[in-house]
Scaffold this active site. Structure first.
Site, short mmCIF file in Angstrom:
data_model
loop_
_atom_site.label_atom_id
_atom_site.label_comp_id
_atom_site.label_asym_id
_atom_site.label_seq_id
_atom_site.Cartn_x
_atom_site.Cartn_y
_atom_site.Cartn_z
CB SER A 17 -0.96 -0.05 1.20
OG SER A 17 -2.05 0.83 1.01
CG ASP B 219 -4.31 -1.82 0.45
OD1 ASP B 219 -3.42 -2.44 1.05
OD2 ASP B 219 -4.40 -0.57 0.44
#
Length: 594
Positions: free
Chosen positions: A346, A461
């Site tokens: 991320s 993610d």
């Protein structure tokens, strides 16, 4: 004889502690030396034998065989014991061990071991302590591998002198008091091959064996006795498989495989590497390394990598908190910590790989961040909230423009990022492929940004599976891993008994009262995603050599305007963290040996 005694005295001192010559003589009188040729098994999985072995020379490999095939557990080097658990427990062998090059071990049956310790009781305590310490090793220590001693070097363009690229190696190793010997065919042609190659074990430090396409017998022997193979080539040369690679059958796959590193040579002022994948698509390469002519940092990184002394940095996710990672790396480099491998998820992926991509040029990096903040990548990007709140188009355009059609393989410092394969419900580790797409997948927060399609699968993610992806770093030859977490959450109580309705929140906002202190939707989503990682936080500390959690209280998930102050917090907290470390943990200070 004196050199023999000195060599083995040092070897056994590491295992048993202090030892006089009489004790060492008894060890060799009672034990039995056993020579293993390449490919010979020391023992097989499931066998029952109460025998302890100590590796005197060479290199062994432990393999696990199960219905899914054969798995390599790791290599065992000089001075390490093998089979000590069976000696004490009488249980069958849990794995097979074989020689990946000619090796010599010292063998003790249970009766011989008992005889040995009856004459020297301190040896029993020393070996027991060794076994206990091995059992106490944390996850990271268990994954560290024995450094190579013999390194075979193959130059694909034989008429191309590579010393301008590797010339700094001698100085690097000399500064760290690591002896290095370089041998080619001419340097030993007056000696018998067997005599020469067997003598390599007596040499302290590292032996580099230079292969020669015109001397195939010599080159084959170099590969047999090597722990690591390095294939060197000009980056701008043809990437087709060369004749010497075919003749040496370099890329045959079997359990005796030696790791192969591809060393790609660039000119001093070379532009950013492009299409590195052309070198990797037809070769079974464990690792590739970019190095520029006369570039001391590249040479240092190469030396650390080939001696398993590299430093890996793993960066966690956390939205706008990720700006702190830039300050972290800036502080690390000011203290003398060189980053050899980098990974993240991320925010840790986008900021970390960006730093790696731009070769840690912080002036350029801060300029890019300033531009991204001005572009307001998450503003006015709303979409119908069927799959996500934001369309992600502004962010995608920015990332595409920044990285173009470059690949993860093109980055100067080897880097990886992780995403969650939504379709398979598993974590995906990306160290190859289109850079912008892999980074976009790593930061595609479910509900906030739409998923990214990779190879026909939906990816979101990486924080969904692991917000601090340390395990992928274990595949690299690292002796230190620094992990930086952004996800620490302090306990916070709310000032209401029931969650207010949307109308109450809207009326509260219109009146400007701000009575209800409730997290934003994006914060709720990202914090919910990282709760699993927070629960694993204590165990995470055992997976690395240095774990650091930043205190970023008060920083919101989309506080982009605060990027300078967030970066400054990362910088100052890292300086404090490093200064408080005990002297023995400051691995970057002073020389280290493999």
């Amino acid at each position: 004889m004196e050199n023999f005694n000195e060599h083995y005295h040092h070897l056994f001192h590491k295992l048993f502690g202090g030892m006089n010559e009489e004790m060492m003589d008894q060890i060799f009188e009672i034990g039995t030396e056993r020579t293993l040729e390449t490919g010979a098994y020391l023992f097989r999985q499931g066998s029952r034998e109460n025998v302890l072995y100590i590796v005197l020379s060479g290199r062994l490999r432990a393999i696990k065989e199960d219905p899914n095939g054969t798995r390599i557990l790791g290599d065992i080097g000089q001075g390490e014991p093998v089979g000590e658990f069976a000696l004490f427990t009488n249980e069958p062998r849990m794995a097979s061990v074989l020689a990946i090059r000619k090796s010599v071990v010292l063998e003790f049956t249970q009766e011989e071991y008992q005889t040995l310790v009856s004459k020297n009781p301190p040896l029993a305590i020393s070996l027991t302590n060794f076994v206990i310490q091995r059992l106490r090793r944390n996850t990271f220590q268990q994954n560290k591998s024995t450094p190579p001693k013999n390194i075979a070097l193959i130059n694909l363009q034989a008429d191309h002198n590579i010393s301008p690229w590797t010339g700094g190696m001698e100085q690097y190793f000399s500064d760290r008091k690591i002896p290095v010997q370089v041998y080619d065919y001419e340097s030993q042609q007056d000696r018998e091959d067997g005599e020469f190659f067997d003598s390599l074990e007596d040499h302290e430090g590292i032996n580099i064996l230079v292969c020669d396409g015109d001397r195939l017998d010599w080159s084959h022997q170099c590969l047999v006795y090597a722990d690591l193979i390095i294939v060197a080539s000009r980056f701008d040369a043809s990437s087709e498989i060369y004749e010497v690679e075919k003749q040496l059958d370099l890329y045959a796959q079997n359990i005796l495989n030696k790791k192969i590193y591809l060393l790609l040579l660039h000119e001093a002022e070379a532009e950013f590497p492009k299409q590195t994948d052309r070198w990797l698509s037809h070769r079974h390469i464990y690792l590739h390394i970019h190095i520029r002519k006369g570039h001391s940092k590249d040479v240092g990184r190469f030396c650390r990598i080939i001696t398993n002394q590299a430093t890996g940095l793993v960066l966690g996710g956390g939205g706008a908190k990720g700006y702190a990672h830039i300050g972290v790396v800036k502080a690390l480099q000011e203290k003398g910590v060189e980053i050899d491998f980098l990974g993240g998820t991320s925010a840790g992926a986008i900021y970390g790989v960006t730093m790696s991509f731009f070769d840690f040029d912080f002036e350029k990096i801060e300029e890019l961040i300033s531009n991204s903040v001005k572009a307001k990548l998450t503003k006015n990007d709303l979409t119908l909230p069927i799959v996500s709140i934001l369309s992600g188009q502004k962010l995608a355009r920015f990332v595409k423009k920044m990285f173009g059609d470059y690949l993860l393989e093109d980055v100067w410092v080897n880097s990886y990022c992780v995403s969650t394969n939504f379709s398979k419900a598993s974590m995906s580790v990306h160290h190859r492929g289109t850079l912008w797409r892999k980074l976009s997948a790593s930061m595609a927060i479910p509900g906030v940004f739409p998923p990214i399609v990779i190879d026909k699968y939906l990816h979101v993610d990486g924080a969904v599976m692991d917000n601090l992806p340390i395990e992928p770093m274990y595949r690299y030859p690292v002796s230190n891993i620094i992990a930086v977490s952004l996800s620490g959450m302090s306990e916070r109580q709310v000032n209401f008994d029931e969650a207010p309705s949307g109308w109450k929140l809207l009326w509260d906002k219109i009146r400007g009262k701000n009575h209800y202190k409730i997290p934003s939707l994006s914060s709720l989503i990202i914090n919910a995603l990282t709760l699993n990682s927070l629960n694993k936080q204590e165990s995470t500390k055992e997976k690395v050599s240095h774990y650091f959690e930043l205190n970023l209280k008060g920083v919101g998930f989309m506080d982009d305007k605060k990027w300078k102050s967030i970066m400054a917090k990362g910088y100052h907290q890292t300086h404090t963290f490093l200064e408080r470390l005990p002297a023995e943990e400051r691995f970057w200070e002073g020389p280290s040996t493999p």
